[in-house]
Write a protein that holds these residues in place. Structure first.
Motif, PDB file in Angstrom:
ATOM      1  N   MET A  30       0.947  -1.235  -0.117  1.00  0.00           N
ATOM      2  CA  MET A  30       0.036  -0.021  -0.070  1.00  0.00           C
ATOM      3  C   MET A  30       0.984   1.234  -0.068  1.00  0.00           C
ATOM      4  SD  MET A  30      -3.302  -1.241   2.421  1.00  0.00           S
ATOM      5  CE  MET A  30      -2.561  -1.653   3.783  1.00  0.00           C
ATOM      6  N   GLY A  31       2.055   1.067   0.767  1.00  0.00           N
ATOM      7  CA  GLY A  31       2.586   2.406   0.766  1.00  0.00           C
ATOM      8  C   GLY A  31       2.227   3.851   0.952  1.00  0.00           C
ATOM      9  N   THR A  32       3.007   4.605   0.380  1.00  0.00           N
ATOM     10  CA  THR A  32       2.490   6.038   0.088  1.00  0.00           C
ATOM     11  C   THR A  32       1.466   6.055  -0.961  1.00  0.00           C
ATOM     12  OG1 THR A  32       4.393   6.807  -1.042  1.00  0.00           O
ATOM     13  CG2 THR A  32       4.479   7.067   1.423  1.00  0.00           C
ATOM     14  N   ILE A  81      -2.450  -6.016  -7.152  1.00  0.00           N
ATOM     15  CA  ILE A  81      -1.098  -6.214  -6.621  1.00  0.00           C
ATOM     16  C   ILE A  81      -1.365  -7.174  -5.365  1.00  0.00           C
ATOM     17  CG2 ILE A  81       0.786  -5.395  -5.240  1.00  0.00           C
ATOM     18  CD1 ILE A  81       0.459  -2.827  -7.171  1.00  0.00           C
ATOM     19  N   LEU A  82      -2.429  -6.750  -4.468  1.00  0.00           N
ATOM     20  CA  LEU A  82      -2.634  -7.711  -3.133  1.00  0.00           C
ATOM     21  C   LEU A  82      -2.945  -8.988  -3.719  1.00  0.00           C
ATOM     22  CD1 LEU A  82      -2.866  -7.922  -0.230  1.00  0.00           C
ATOM     23  CD2 LEU A  82      -5.024  -6.809  -0.343  1.00  0.00           C
ATOM     24  N   PHE A 107     -11.101 -13.592  -2.578  1.00  0.00           N
ATOM     25  CA  PHE A 107     -10.569 -13.853  -3.418  1.00  0.00           C
ATOM     26  C   PHE A 107      -9.310 -15.072  -2.949  1.00  0.00           C
ATOM     27  CE2 PHE A 107     -11.332 -10.072  -6.317  1.00  0.00           C
ATOM     28  CZ  PHE A 107     -12.242 -10.703  -7.005  1.00  0.00           C
ATOM     29  N   GLU A 108      -8.805 -14.549  -1.647  1.00  0.00           N
ATOM     30  CA  GLU A 108      -8.011 -15.435  -0.843  1.00  0.00           C
ATOM     31  C   GLU A 108      -8.520 -16.528  -0.398  1.00  0.00           C
ATOM     32  OE1 GLU A 108      -5.840 -17.078   2.085  1.00  0.00           O
ATOM     33  OE2 GLU A 108      -7.463 -15.935   2.566  1.00  0.00           O
ATOM     34  N   VAL A 109      -9.662 -16.665   0.065  1.00  0.00           N
ATOM     35  CA  VAL A 109     -10.380 -17.726   0.715  1.00  0.00           C
ATOM     36  C   VAL A 109     -10.421 -18.694  -0.443  1.00  0.00           C
ATOM     37  CG1 VAL A 109     -12.460 -18.702   1.742  1.00  0.00           C
ATOM     38  CG2 VAL A 109     -11.376 -16.677   2.536  1.00  0.00           C
ATOM     39  N   TRP A 128      -6.400  -3.484   5.700  1.00  0.00           N
ATOM     40  CA  TRP A 128      -6.905  -3.472   4.142  1.00  0.00           C
ATOM     41  C   TRP A 128      -8.086  -2.568   4.192  1.00  0.00           C
ATOM     42  CZ3 TRP A 128      -6.030  -2.956  -0.386  1.00  0.00           C
ATOM     43  CH2 TRP A 128      -6.756  -3.070  -1.446  1.00  0.00           C
ATOM     44  N   ARG A 129      -9.089  -2.935   5.000  1.00  0.00           N
ATOM     45  CA  ARG A 129     -10.514  -2.062   5.131  1.00  0.00           C
ATOM     46  C   ARG A 129     -10.408  -0.617   5.273  1.00  0.00           C
ATOM     47  NH1 ARG A 129     -14.020  -2.796  10.215  1.00  0.00           N
ATOM     48  NH2 ARG A 129     -12.395  -1.323  10.749  1.00  0.00           N
ATOM     49  N   ASN A 130      -9.667  -0.323   6.240  1.00  0.00           N
ATOM     50  CA  ASN A 130      -9.316   1.248   6.672  1.00  0.00           C
ATOM     51  C   ASN A 130      -8.505   1.592   5.289  1.00  0.00           C
ATOM     52  OD1 ASN A 130     -10.245   0.602   8.945  1.00  0.00           O
ATOM     53  ND2 ASN A 130      -8.093   0.590  10.120  1.00  0.00           N
ATOM     54  N   TRP A 131      -7.636   1.117   4.553  1.00  0.00           N
ATOM     55  CA  TRP A 131      -7.146   1.532   3.575  1.00  0.00           C
ATOM     56  C   TRP A 131      -8.098   1.884   2.293  1.00  0.00           C
ATOM     57  CZ3 TRP A 131      -5.608   0.503  -1.754  1.00  0.00           C
ATOM     58  CH2 TRP A 131      -4.527   1.894  -2.244  1.00  0.00           C
TER      59      TRP A 131
END
Length: 249
Positions: A72-74, A92-93, A162-164, A125-128
């Protein structure tokens, strides 16, 4: 220096081996003997770096958090719209979740009933996601009838899903699957002026990210501290509104 480098490599191998074990059978079912054998080190060497399995789990979780922070970075909002940044970062994630066993284990530990998570990666991730969508709303890029909370939930849940699902079929974390999600989502999410400017398949930045991303350095230095240390905003699970640093337009 050679001894120090060897210690770093051993620590990284143990973290990687533990991540593989946690992914296979969960935290409770993974044994230290299994982890040390897979890493090619003795139980004594494992205990030199980690006092117990809990410490290993924390190291996996911390390494995964640092990788997520790196992804996520800047946020160079002046270069792309917040919505395009969100699309790119989700690509990307998803790809890294497919390729990076430590990142994947960090997320899975958060859903493991036998593990008490210290770092809530899905919350970060949710906060971002919320932060990016809030910026998009402020710039008029969201459709007027889109409820912010509903959009945050949908995007967060999609990547979680997607991950699950990828645990049995890796195609779920493919660029094609993420593109299909955004192709369906963007027409509902975007305002009319913004819609044409968002590429569901991601920009060149999301394709080139792998060439620049070196996550080995965030797995811990010779002292055993993960890159960024305890001051990392990801380690603190990124409170609302503090999810990233934004470069103004």
């Amino acid at each position: 220096m050679a001894k120090q480098d060897r210690a770093v490599r051993t620590r990284q191998e143990l973290i990687h081996s533990a991540a593989e074990a946690f992914n296979r059978g969960g935290f409770a079912q993974s044994s230290l003997t299994e982890i040390s054998t897979k890493a090619g080190v003795s139980n004594g060497a494992l205990h030199f770096h980690f006092s117990n399995k809990r410490a290993l789990g924390e190291a996996v979780e911390s390494a995964a958090a640092q990788t997520l922070h790196h992804i996520m970075g800047t946020c160079p909002v002046g270069r792309h719209s917040p919505l395009q940044l969100l699309v790119d970062t989700s690509h990307i994630l998803a790809e890294r979740l497919a390729d990076d066993v430590v990142l994947r284990a960090g997320f899975r530990l958060g859903n493991d009933a036998t593990w008490h998570a210290g770092v809530q990666l899905w919350m970060a991730w949710r906060n971002w996601v919320r932060f990016m969508l809030t910026l998009a709303s402020g710039e008029g890029d969201l459709a007027a009838d889109v409820a912010l909370n509903d959009a945050v939930s949908a995007v967060t849940a999609a990547v979680v899903g997607f991950e699950v699902l990828s645990r049995s079929d890796g195609e779920w974390c493919s660029r094609q699957s993420v593109t299909q999600f955004w192709a369906l989502m963007l027409p509902r999410l975007c305002s009319d002026p913004a819609r044409a400017g968002i590429d569901a398949s991601g920009t060149e930045a999301s394709l080139a990210w792998k060439d620049d991303g070196d996550t080995a350095s965030v797995w811990g230095d010779a002292s055993g501290e993960p890159g960024g240390g305890e001051d990392s905003p990801l380690v603190a699970a990124w409170p609302e509104g503090e999810a990233c640093t934004v470069s103004p337009r």
